[in-house]
Design a protein around this motif. Sequence first.
Motif, PDB file in Angstrom:
ATOM      1  N   PHE A   1      77.532  92.471  38.349  1.00  0.00           N
ATOM      2  CA  PHE A   1      78.461  92.921  39.395  1.00  0.00           C
ATOM      3  C   PHE A   1      79.163  91.775  40.110  1.00  0.00           C
ATOM      4  O   PHE A   1      79.799  91.981  41.137  1.00  0.00           O
ATOM      5  CB  PHE A   1      77.718  93.795  40.422  1.00  0.00           C
TER       6      PHE A   1
ATOM      7  N   TRP B   1      82.633  87.374  44.968  1.00  0.00           N
ATOM      8  CA  TRP B   1      83.722  88.126  45.602  1.00  0.00           C
ATOM      9  C   TRP B   1      84.241  87.371  46.819  1.00  0.00           C
ATOM     10  O   TRP B   1      83.460  86.815  47.589  1.00  0.00           O
ATOM     11  CB  TRP B   1      83.250  89.527  46.013  1.00  0.00           C
TER      12      TRP B   1
ATOM     13  N   LYS C   1      85.643  96.588  45.318  1.00  0.00           N
ATOM     14  CA  LYS C   1      85.318  96.549  43.885  1.00  0.00           C
ATOM     15  C   LYS C   1      83.896  97.019  43.594  1.00  0.00           C
ATOM     16  O   LYS C   1      83.643  97.650  42.582  1.00  0.00           O
ATOM     17  CB  LYS C   1      85.479  95.120  43.344  1.00  0.00           C
ATOM     18  N   VAL C   2      82.955  96.644  44.468  1.00  0.00           N
ATOM     19  CA  VAL C   2      81.547  96.970  44.245  1.00  0.00           C
ATOM     20  C   VAL C   2      80.968  97.521  45.548  1.00  0.00           C
ATOM     21  O   VAL C   2      81.252  97.004  46.625  1.00  0.00           O
ATOM     22  CB  VAL C   2      80.746  95.719  43.797  1.00  0.00           C
TER      23      VAL C   2
ATOM     24  N   TRP D   1      80.130  99.995  40.573  1.00  0.00           N
ATOM     25  CA  TRP D   1      81.556  99.635  40.683  1.00  0.00           C
ATOM     26  C   TRP D   1      82.249 100.728  41.479  1.00  0.00           C
ATOM     27  O   TRP D   1      81.958 101.910  41.312  1.00  0.00           O
ATOM     28  CB  TRP D   1      82.183  99.496  39.307  1.00  0.00           C
TER      29      TRP D   1
END
Length: 163
Positions: A33, A38, A59-60, A161
Amino acid sequence: MDVGEMTPDWYSDWRDEAFEQLKVKNERLHKDFRLGTWPRYDYDLKTGKLLFSEEGTVKVIAEIQIAGTTSAKANNWLWAWANANLPGELLGDAKLVRSFGEKNGIDELARAYVTDGNNDLEPLGWELTGAMVRICNALGAYRSPSGEGGGLYLIIKRIGWAN
């Protein structure tokens, strides 16, 4: 490690194993992930979510429980269950850790504050969080830096996700 008062013989090895397991779990979260890469993260303690985003898009999404906090000012770890400022819905796993500590005679899991004789709080935070990840069978953990050289340690219960 300033463990001293009460600790069963097996606990030191068990805690080391828990920390090694946490490292492996966190490496998997990084691989699967991209955790740690990020550009932005936000946590919402009302919903119990940790959001990772890029260019304004989530995004996650991870579901979290709170392990505890380190404070450079107080020079200690405070278990989440002992922190009146945190929402009760996110403390269930921390309370399981306290019960495990009480049942097994492990003071550092059963008392509100833990100190480290070396005054090295980040490793202490990760080691205690590792114990919680092991006890609660979580997927891994995340540390959010907080003011004054401390950190908020979160365990990840579910992750996926964003759609």
